[in-house]
Write an enzyme that holds these catalytic residues in place. Structure first.
Site, PDB file in Angstrom:
ATOM      1  N   ASP A   8       0.859  -1.185   0.000  1.00 55.57           N
ATOM      2  CA  ASP A   8       0.000   0.000   0.000  1.00 55.57           C
ATOM      3  C   ASP A   8       0.895   1.235   0.000  1.00 55.57           C
ATOM      4  OD1 ASP A   8      -2.094  -1.729   0.120  1.00 55.57           O
ATOM      5  OD2 ASP A   8      -2.775  -1.154   2.117  1.00 55.57           O
ATOM      6  N   ASP A 129     -15.265  -2.823  -1.420  1.00 55.72           N
ATOM      7  CA  ASP A 129     -14.873  -2.557  -0.039  1.00 55.72           C
ATOM      8  C   ASP A 129     -16.136  -2.250   0.752  1.00 55.72           C
ATOM      9  OD1 ASP A 129     -12.245  -2.654  -1.057  1.00 55.72           O
ATOM     10  OD2 ASP A 129     -12.328  -0.524  -1.539  1.00 55.72           O
TER      11      ASP A 129
END
Length: 249
Positions: A8, A129
């Site tokens: 990330d 998500d």
């Protein structure tokens, strides 16, 4: 069954967040390319990369870091975060990415996802998500009224290569994958599903080998790898051995 190590990116560095909160970022490596090489050397065969800044801004921000990762590792890379147009999809694929993850745009403009799947077969994944069972967008900063399965079914037959399902409440807090919700999603659609959010220990790796999880393409691991809670060699050996060996542990 694939174990995807996660990189990330925030401000050009390799970080992990807790429940998607940028203020909680822990820096694990100042050099994402070196991290990509390390994962390849450990035996991983894919990389999952997210441009966190891009997800919030709606456009790619960490392009230089992604480019360095592509040069550093021979592993295929899937990238999400801030990719909202067909032109951006094409540009990233031209740079050597194996798969593009479309998240916010899958909610805002599902037709664009279908167009991308048609233009770039096998190269488009959808990132779903969820927080409290509802889909979140704009880097998890906004909630929608869509349910997870409701959104996923919009893409049946469109040619989506995979759905990456993340339980935001579990992401980065090492409480274990939400297996019930993940398997329910995989049962509801024919698109391969990748589990994400909360993978915490070797127990989760063993869980991946169980019969009801065999329909999954794999799972993503972040903090548990960086913190040393999961030994890469042990995890990959368990997945390679399959369910019989795992049950014998």
């Amino acid at each position: 069954m694939i174990l995807f190590p996660a990189i990330d990116l925030k401000d050009g560095k390799c970080v992990r967040l807790k429940q998607g909160d940028m203020a909680t970022a822990t820096i694990y490596n100042d050099d994402p390319a070196a991290q990509a090489r390390a994962f390849e050397q450990q035996g991983f065969e894919w990389l999952h990369v997210v441009d966190l800044n891009g997800a919030f801004k709606g456009q790619s921000v960490n392009g230089a870091a992604v480019g360095a990762i592509l040069k550093a590792s021979k592993n295929p890379v899937q990238l999400g975060g801030g990719i909202r147009t067909l032109a951006q999809v094409e540009d990233w694929l031209d740079r050597g990415l194996a798969r593009i993850i479309l998240g916010t745009v899958a909610v805002r403009d599902p037709d664009l996802v279908r167009q991308a799947c048609k233009a770039f077969p096998g190269k488009i994944a959808v990132g779903i998500d969820a927080k409290g069972g509802k889909v979140a967008v704009e880097g998890w900063a906004e909630a929608s009224s869509l349910g997870v399965i409701e959104l996923a079914k919009k893409f049946e037959g469109a040619g989506v290569a995979a759905i990456i399902y993340t339980d935001i409440d579990r992401d980065g807090v090492l409480t274990g994958i939400n297996w019930d919700a993940t398997i329910d999603l995989a049962d509801a659609v024919s698109i391969p599903v990748i589990a994400s959010g909360g993978l915490a220990s070797i127990a989760d790796i063993v869980r991946m080998t169980m019969p009801d999880a065999q329909m999954l393409e794999g799972a993503i691991s972040g903090r548990a790898l960086y913190d040393g809670r999961i030994d890469p060699a042990e995890a990959l050996a368990i997945l390679a051995a399959g369910p019989e060996r795992a049950r014998a542990r």
